[in-house]
Structures are given as C-alpha cells and as structure tokens.
Design a protein around this motif. Structure first.
Motif, short mmCIF file in Angstrom:
data_model
loop_
_atom_site.label_atom_id
_atom_site.label_comp_id
_atom_site.label_asym_id
_atom_site.label_seq_id
_atom_site.Cartn_x
_atom_site.Cartn_y
_atom_site.Cartn_z
N LYS A 1 -24.72 -6.70 -8.05
CA LYS A 1 -24.78 -7.51 -6.84
C LYS A 1 -25.66 -8.76 -7.01
CE LYS A 1 -22.44 -4.55 -4.25
NZ LYS A 1 -22.39 -3.34 -5.05
N LYS A 2 -25.58 -9.65 -6.02
CA LYS A 2 -26.42 -10.85 -5.96
C LYS A 2 -27.45 -10.68 -4.85
CE LYS A 2 -22.70 -13.94 -7.48
NZ LYS A 2 -21.91 -15.15 -7.14
N ALA A 3 -28.71 -11.04 -5.15
CA ALA A 3 -29.80 -10.83 -4.19
C ALA A 3 -30.59 -12.10 -3.96
CB ALA A 3 -30.73 -9.73 -4.69
N VAL A 4 -31.08 -12.25 -2.73
CA VAL A 4 -32.04 -13.30 -2.38
C VAL A 4 -33.30 -12.63 -1.90
CG1 VAL A 4 -32.58 -15.17 -0.77
CG2 VAL A 4 -30.31 -15.04 -1.81
N ILE A 5 -34.44 -12.98 -2.50
CA ILE A 5 -35.73 -12.43 -2.11
C ILE A 5 -36.55 -13.55 -1.49
CG2 ILE A 5 -37.74 -11.10 -2.84
CD1 ILE A 5 -34.98 -9.79 -3.43
N LEU A 6 -36.97 -13.37 -0.26
CA LEU A 6 -37.78 -14.36 0.44
C LEU A 6 -39.24 -13.94 0.32
CD1 LEU A 6 -35.49 -14.60 3.59
CD2 LEU A 6 -35.51 -16.13 1.61
N GLY A 7 -40.02 -14.70 -0.44
CA GLY A 7 -41.41 -14.37 -0.71
C GLY A 7 -41.63 -14.11 -2.19
N ALA A 8 -42.88 -14.30 -2.62
CA ALA A 8 -43.20 -14.12 -4.04
C ALA A 8 -44.57 -13.47 -4.22
CB ALA A 8 -43.14 -15.46 -4.78
N GLY A 9 -44.94 -12.59 -3.29
CA GLY A 9 -46.20 -11.86 -3.39
C GLY A 9 -46.01 -10.55 -4.14
N GLY A 10 -46.99 -9.65 -3.97
CA GLY A 10 -46.94 -8.36 -4.66
C GLY A 10 -45.75 -7.51 -4.26
N ALA A 11 -45.40 -7.53 -2.98
CA ALA A 11 -44.25 -6.75 -2.52
C ALA A 11 -42.96 -7.28 -3.14
CB ALA A 11 -44.16 -6.78 -1.00
N ALA A 12 -42.85 -8.61 -3.23
CA ALA A 12 -41.66 -9.21 -3.82
C ALA A 12 -41.52 -8.83 -5.29
CB ALA A 12 -41.72 -10.73 -3.69
N ARG A 13 -42.65 -8.74 -6.00
CA ARG A 13 -42.60 -8.34 -7.41
C ARG A 13 -42.03 -6.93 -7.56
NH1 ARG A 13 -45.42 -11.53 -11.12
NH2 ARG A 13 -45.22 -9.80 -12.59
N ALA A 14 -42.46 -6.02 -6.69
CA ALA A 14 -41.95 -4.66 -6.72
C ALA A 14 -40.46 -4.62 -6.40
CB ALA A 14 -42.73 -3.78 -5.74
N VAL A 15 -40.04 -5.43 -5.44
CA VAL A 15 -38.63 -5.49 -5.05
C VAL A 15 -37.76 -6.02 -6.18
CG1 VAL A 15 -37.01 -6.74 -3.55
CG2 VAL A 15 -39.02 -5.64 -2.56
N VAL A 16 -38.18 -7.13 -6.79
CA VAL A 16 -37.39 -7.72 -7.88
C VAL A 16 -37.31 -6.77 -9.06
CG1 VAL A 16 -37.24 -9.63 -9.53
CG2 VAL A 16 -37.92 -10.09 -7.17
N TYR A 17 -38.43 -6.12 -9.39
CA TYR A 17 -38.43 -5.15 -10.49
C TYR A 17 -37.44 -4.03 -10.20
CZ TYR A 17 -40.15 -1.95 -14.07
OH TYR A 17 -40.23 -1.10 -15.16
N GLY A 18 -37.50 -3.48 -8.99
CA GLY A 18 -36.62 -2.38 -8.63
C GLY A 18 -35.15 -2.77 -8.68
N LEU A 19 -34.81 -3.94 -8.14
CA LEU A 19 -33.43 -4.40 -8.16
C LEU A 19 -32.94 -4.61 -9.59
CD1 LEU A 19 -33.50 -7.01 -5.25
CD2 LEU A 19 -32.38 -4.78 -5.22
N ALA A 20 -33.80 -5.23 -10.42
CA ALA A 20 -33.41 -5.48 -11.82
C ALA A 20 -33.23 -4.18 -12.58
CB ALA A 20 -34.47 -6.36 -12.49
N ARG A 21 -34.09 -3.22 -12.32
CA ARG A 21 -33.99 -1.92 -12.99
C ARG A 21 -32.67 -1.23 -12.64
NH1 ARG A 21 -37.64 3.28 -11.62
NH2 ARG A 21 -35.86 3.62 -10.24
N GLU A 22 -32.19 -1.46 -11.40
CA GLU A 22 -30.96 -0.82 -10.95
C GLU A 22 -29.71 -1.64 -11.24
OE1 GLU A 22 -30.66 2.33 -9.74
OE2 GLU A 22 -32.78 2.45 -10.35
N GLY A 23 -29.86 -2.73 -12.01
CA GLY A 23 -28.69 -3.44 -12.49
C GLY A 23 -28.18 -4.57 -11.62
N VAL A 24 -29.03 -5.16 -10.78
CA VAL A 24 -28.60 -6.32 -10.00
C VAL A 24 -28.14 -7.43 -10.96
CG1 VAL A 24 -30.84 -7.52 -9.85
CG2 VAL A 24 -29.21 -7.69 -7.96
N ARG A 25 -27.18 -8.23 -10.53
CA ARG A 25 -26.63 -9.25 -11.43
C ARG A 25 -27.39 -10.57 -11.35
NH1 ARG A 25 -21.53 -12.34 -10.76
NH2 ARG A 25 -21.15 -11.03 -8.94
#
Length: 335
Positions: A126-150
């Motif tokens: 899938k394609k994702a948009v993350i609004l924000g770049a703090g600590g929570a955003a880092r955890a979100v991006v890591y999780g999405l990437a680990r699960e195969g986001v495109r």
C-alpha cells in the motif's frame, strides 16, 4: 508494619502527564491477574529526570513507561536497548532482566495491532502518508515498512526531521519508496489523493482551537456505485475509499477524523494503539498474558471519568491528585 516483599511498583515518566490514562489500564490488569502492584504517574522536569536516570540502579521500580519528551533521552541511561527500539530511535517501555534495565518500543507493536486488528487494514503493497515526524511517526513508519508498505510520504513543518526519518528507514527497508516534504505543500495534497492510508502522528487536534492538520477540501470524496444484484443481496462498490488513523485518542473524533468520515472514509483513533502498547509493556514486566479486554474497559471508563471531571471543573482544571511531582530521591531505595 510488615513489608510485602511481593509488592511491585511501576510507573510512567514524562512531562506533562496530567492527561495520561495508563494507570487505569495497568492497575485494572494487575487486579485481574492477582498481582500486588501499583502504577504511578511520575511527572518530572528534564533536569530531575536526568538526575534520576543517572542513578537508575537505585530506582525501586520494577519497570516503567516513558513518554514525551524522554523517549530518546532515556536510551543512554539503560543497560541495553532492543534492536527495533534502537532502529526506531525511541524507547517507551523499560523492563528488568536480572539487575539490568532493558529498553524496548511497544508503540510500534501497538500501532500495528490497532491498525490491522481493530482497523482491518493491512499495509503490504500500500501507499501511506504520515503527518508528523516526531517519535511516534518514527514508530509508525518503521512498523509500516516492516509490514511491506510500498510507498511512504512523510510531511512535517520541519522537513529536515522528515528527511531524517526517511534516510534512516531507507537503510533498513530498501524496497520501500520514501518521500519527505514540508507540511501544507502541494505534494501533500497530491499524495492524499493517491494514498491508501493516512495517519496523523502530530498533536494537532488535541485542543479544540487547533488548526486542521490538513484542509478538509484536500480529502477526496468517496464515490459509491451500485453493483448488479447477486441473488437477494445488492452490493455496493466504493471508489477511492481510504483509511484514516489519528494517534490521538482524546477526543475520540478529531477534526481530522471527522472530515475523513464526512467524506465517506474509514477511520480509527489512537485508543487501540494506547491499549496494545500498554498490554505489551505489561507482558514484558510480568511475563503474563495481558487481559486486553479488562484493560480496554478500564481505558473507556477512565476517558468517561476524565470528561465528567472536565465538565465539573468548568473545562479548565485537570484533576492533579494522581500526578506525582516528588524529587528523584523519593524513588530510590532507602539507604
């Protein structure tokens, strides 16, 4: 008075902490599991937190959570940090292995479980948009990437922070396409049209006077078309249906989620993430399976009580009795 040697003390460090609901869910879990323990709120200013952490071997806690602004600061005071937490760059849960303090990140686990279990959304391809770049955003991006986001686009008012996340994650998950841009730009508007999932990882929406994290007219309208009836059931197809998630849990429906729902999209707030990260923290501390349903009910009741307290106080005074502001010496074993 005879001291109970089985008694355990847990807590959460942060500043400020008057909003936290963590004590409610953890103490409910302790009661259900028959564990003699308390969970306290430890609101410390930065200087006091650093002083306490420098003497971490003497802290009488059996485990603790860490929230804003100490998720990164705490890492250098620990004996060990789990690889995923190190990669994310933040620790929110600390537990003991023998006499060693070990840090991990259950935010990422909580986010993924909420997204996939409660939201029914699976990021792979899938394609994702993350609004924000703090600590929570880092955890979100890591999780999405680990699960195969495109693809992932990260937008922040400080684009340098967004670029830092993209650069760090690119080293770990090379197949993901990353883009980092400034918030409020045409690139964000365009990405919203193409994305499958949009996540607000900013605090915008916590307060009623906050501006919108994205303009409502940037969110596309879902188009619904009737499908030829099959048997007795008439099915409908949704074109452009997206998944919007806000990491904020109070209010339950932020303006961001209200706008998305108004346009026909699926929505989810951050209560599930709070619940599941707390459940994983409890499992690290106790080695027991967390009673998730009990913890969920405790959170819902705590939210209801907080709203009632807010109304009784005229909407301005938070209940402060649960917050400990003691100097660090009170958390050390007596000499």
């Amino acid at each position: 008075m005879k001291k109970n040697r089985n008694f355990k003390l847990y807590g959460i460090f942060g500043y400020p902490l008057s909003h936290t609901l963590s004590p409610a869910m953890h103490e409910a879990a302790f009661r259900r599991l028959g564990i003699d323990a308390n969970y306290v709120v430890l609101e410390l200013v930065p200087a006091a937190f650093k002083k306490l952490m420098s003497r971490s071997s003497k802290i009488s806690l059996s485990g603790f959570n860490v929230t804003v602004p100490y998720k990164e600061t705490v890492m250098k005071y620990l004996d060990s940090v789990r690889p995923e937490a190190r990669a994310i760059g933040a620790v929110n849960t600390v537990f003991k292995q023998g006499k060693r303090w070990v840090g991990t990140n259950t935010d990422m686990e909580g986010f993924l479980r909420a997204l996939m279990t409660d939201g029914g959304f699976h990021p792979s391809g899938k394609k994702a948009v993350i609004l924000g770049a703090g600590g929570a955003a880092r955890a979100v991006v890591y999780g999405l990437a680990r699960e195969g986001v495109r693809e992932v686009l990260i937008a922040d008012c400080f684009p340098k922070k967004a670029r830092k996340i993209a650069g760090d994650m690119r080293k770990l998950f090379k197949r993901v396409v990353y883009q980092a841009v400034a918030a409020g730009t045409p690139e964000v508007k365009e990405a919203l049209q193409k994305a499958d999932v949009i996540i607000n990882a900013t605090p915008i929406g916590l307060k009623s006077q906050d501006p919108r994290v994205v303009p409502e007219d940037w969110i596309p309208q879902v188009r619904r078309a009737k499908v030829i009836p099959r048997g007795r059931a008439t099915q409908k197809a949704s074109h452009g249906l997206k998944f919007f998630m806000d990491l904020i849990y109070n209010p339950a429906m932020t303006p961001f989620l209200k706008s998305a729902k108004k346009k026909g999209h699926r929505t989810l707030n951050g209560l599930g993430m709070l619940l599941y990260q707390g459940a994983r923290a409890l499992e690290h501390w106790t080695g027991r399976k967390a009673p998730v349903d009990v913890m969920r009910q405790a959170l819902l009741e705590a939210l209801k009580n907080k709203k009632e307290q807010w109304m009784m106080d005229g909407g301005w005074r938070m209940a402060k009795s649960q917050v400990y502001r003691h100097p660090p010496s009170t958390l050390r074993h007596p000499r």
